[in-house]
Motif scaffolding. Structure first.
Motif, PDB file in Angstrom:
ATOM      1  N   PHE A  50       0.830  -1.203   0.000  1.00  0.00           N
ATOM      2  CA  PHE A  50       0.000   0.000   0.000  1.00  0.00           C
ATOM      3  C   PHE A  50       0.873   1.265   0.000  1.00  0.00           C
ATOM      4  CE2 PHE A  50      -2.592  -3.278   2.067  1.00  0.00           C
ATOM      5  CZ  PHE A  50      -3.775  -3.182   1.350  1.00  0.00           C
ATOM      6  N   PRO A  51       0.439   2.329  -0.669  1.00  0.00           N
ATOM      7  CA  PRO A  51      -0.711   2.403  -1.578  1.00  0.00           C
ATOM      8  C   PRO A  51      -0.384   1.786  -2.928  1.00  0.00           C
ATOM      9  CG  PRO A  51       0.420   4.496  -1.571  1.00  0.00           C
ATOM     10  CD  PRO A  51       1.138   3.622  -0.566  1.00  0.00           C
ATOM     11  N   VAL A  52      -1.382   1.217  -3.585  1.00  0.00           N
ATOM     12  CA  VAL A  52      -1.193   0.586  -4.887  1.00  0.00           C
ATOM     13  C   VAL A  52      -1.149   1.667  -5.963  1.00  0.00           C
ATOM     14  CG1 VAL A  52      -2.184  -1.000  -6.581  1.00  0.00           C
ATOM     15  CG2 VAL A  52      -2.330  -1.526  -4.138  1.00  0.00           C
ATOM     16  N   THR A  53      -0.147   1.597  -6.815  1.00  0.00           N
ATOM     17  CA  THR A  53       0.017   2.577  -7.890  1.00  0.00           C
ATOM     18  C   THR A  53       0.141   1.865  -9.233  1.00  0.00           C
ATOM     19  OG1 THR A  53       2.430   2.594  -7.647  1.00  0.00           O
ATOM     20  CG2 THR A  53       1.182   4.216  -6.357  1.00  0.00           C
ATOM     21  N   VAL A 101      -3.760   2.861   4.501  1.00  0.00           N
ATOM     22  CA  VAL A 101      -3.804   3.902   5.536  1.00  0.00           C
ATOM     23  C   VAL A 101      -3.323   5.259   5.023  1.00  0.00           C
ATOM     24  CG1 VAL A 101      -3.485   2.262   7.443  1.00  0.00           C
ATOM     25  CG2 VAL A 101      -1.473   3.306   6.361  1.00  0.00           C
ATOM     26  N   PHE A 102      -3.025   5.332   3.741  1.00  0.00           N
ATOM     27  CA  PHE A 102      -2.523   6.579   3.182  1.00  0.00           C
ATOM     28  C   PHE A 102      -3.657   7.505   2.751  1.00  0.00           C
ATOM     29  CE2 PHE A 102       0.734   3.388   2.828  1.00  0.00           C
ATOM     30  CZ  PHE A 102       1.849   4.048   3.319  1.00  0.00           C
ATOM     31  N   GLU A 103      -4.873   7.126   3.105  1.00  0.00           N
ATOM     32  CA  GLU A 103      -6.039   7.968   2.921  1.00  0.00           C
ATOM     33  C   GLU A 103      -6.973   7.675   4.089  1.00  0.00           C
ATOM     34  OE1 GLU A 103      -8.107   8.983  -1.098  1.00  0.00           O
ATOM     35  OE2 GLU A 103      -9.199   7.303  -0.219  1.00  0.00           O
ATOM     36  N   ASN A 104      -7.777   8.636   4.468  1.00  0.00           N
ATOM     37  CA  ASN A 104      -8.588   8.493   5.682  1.00  0.00           C
ATOM     38  C   ASN A 104      -9.831   7.636   5.463  1.00  0.00           C
ATOM     39  OD1 ASN A 104      -9.224   8.908   8.379  1.00  0.00           O
ATOM     40  ND2 ASN A 104     -10.428  10.736   7.955  1.00  0.00           N
ATOM     41  N   THR A 105      -9.617   6.393   4.964  1.00  0.00           N
ATOM     42  CA  THR A 105     -10.729   5.463   4.749  1.00  0.00           C
ATOM     43  C   THR A 105     -10.391   4.091   5.327  1.00  0.00           C
ATOM     44  OG1 THR A 105      -9.840   5.023   2.538  1.00  0.00           O
ATOM     45  CG2 THR A 105     -11.656   6.596   2.690  1.00  0.00           C
ATOM     46  N   LEU A 152      -2.847  -2.740   6.485  1.00  0.00           N
ATOM     47  CA  LEU A 152      -3.203  -1.832   5.393  1.00  0.00           C
ATOM     48  C   LEU A 152      -2.108  -0.811   5.096  1.00  0.00           C
ATOM     49  CD1 LEU A 152      -6.923  -1.200   6.395  1.00  0.00           C
ATOM     50  CD2 LEU A 152      -6.065  -2.741   4.625  1.00  0.00           C
ATOM     51  N   GLY A 153      -0.890  -1.111   5.526  1.00  0.00           N
ATOM     52  CA  GLY A 153       0.223  -0.224   5.196  1.00  0.00           C
ATOM     53  C   GLY A 153       0.984   0.291   6.396  1.00  0.00           C
ATOM     54  N   ASP A 154       0.526  -0.048   7.621  1.00  0.00           N
ATOM     55  CA  ASP A 154       1.295   0.303   8.817  1.00  0.00           C
ATOM     56  C   ASP A 154       1.460  -0.955   9.676  1.00  0.00           C
ATOM     57  OD1 ASP A 154      -1.188  -0.072   9.936  1.00  0.00           O
ATOM     58  OD2 ASP A 154      -1.428   1.978  10.662  1.00  0.00           O
ATOM     59  N   ALA A 155       1.800  -0.783  10.929  1.00  0.00           N
ATOM     60  CA  ALA A 155       2.161  -1.932  11.770  1.00  0.00           C
ATOM     61  C   ALA A 155       0.963  -2.583  12.464  1.00  0.00           C
ATOM     62  CB  ALA A 155       3.180  -1.478  12.823  1.00  0.00           C
TER      63      ALA A 155
END
Length: 256
Positions: free
Chosen positions: A5-8, A141-145, A158-161
């Protein structure tokens, strides 16, 4: 399979978040589905009226998503260096839906069209929201959703610990289930024009009200966030509308 995450995706040599791409795909497919359903139902809306209503909905949704998104954290408005950038990058579908509906109703008054137009929008909205939420999930977690940390069986990294509630997947599940339920009851019962849209909005905002208890939020009043307060207003409004129309609801061969 581990998701980074985030997927690009790479476009023209640039790394681009997949989320906005999926949002535009969702909007495009939703508009195509709406056009197909409108043609199939032989709506009396002219092309000009239909376009006006769509534009009104989009303008309302754009403004509302940013107003409610900004008010999720009112204190931040005075803390950030660039208030306009903060406003422009703050978004929430709750505000988009609420103000999109307002945009439609105002447009209908301007063009003097009094019939309900919402029923045809139920499945296009569900389609756009599902595709958009896939994009939200792939942003992590790189967006507030994202959801709060949890030990629940559905918890995901989701991208953090932290293991977190994948609230976007919960929402996708809800929308898919609702689509099937809506299709089933529409085959079994007869409703006044506009009821199916009202039923969808009531259920979605009720779902979002409770879902936001497992999302990071800033409480404004009564331990409720701006989004939840908006949901409560919409729930109350649509409960009143549905209650007023209750006597016009029938089973196919029997009065409800």
């Amino acid at each position: 399979m581990q998701i980074e995450f985030p997927v690009t995706v790479t476009l023209f040599g640039y790394s681009v978040l997949i989320h906005p791409i999926l949002e535009w795909i969702g909007i495009f497919l939703a508009m195509r589905l709406y056009a197909i359903l409108k043609k199939k139902k032989k709506s009396d809306l002219s092309s000009t009226q239909s376009l006006s209503i769509v534009i009104g909905a989009l303008i309302g949704a754009l403004i509302g998503s940013k107003i409610i998104g900004t008010l999720e954290n009112p204190a931040a408005i005075f803390e950030v260096k660039n208030q306009f950038l903060y406003f422009w990058t703050s978004n929430t579908i709750v505000g988009g839906l609420a103000f999109g509906i307002l945009g439609v109703e105002l447009t209908k008054k301007i063009i003097k069209y009094n019939e309900s137009t919402g029923d045809l929008m139920v499945y296009p909205l569900i389609l756009a929201m599902i595709i958009g939420r896939i994009g939200c999930f792939l942003t992590g977690v790189f967006e507030n959703t994202f959801g709060i940390p949890t030990d629940f069986i559905f918890g995901m990294y989701l991208g953090d610990a932290y293991l977190r509630h994948p609230v976007t997947l919960y929402e996708i599940g809800f929308l898919i289930i609702f689509a099937f339920v809506n299709y089933f009851i529409s085959k079994k019962m007869t409703f006044p024009s506009g009821f199916l849209f009202q039923f969808f909005i009531l259920n979605y905002f009720t779902f979002r009200f409770f879902l936001d208890f497992i999302k990071p939020k800033i409480n404004i009043i009564f331990n409720l966030s701006t989004i939840q307060l908006t949901c409560l207003f919409m729930i109350l409004y649509y409960c009143i509308l549905i209650f007023k129309n209750r006597k016009s609801i029938y089973f196919k061969n029997k009065r409800y």
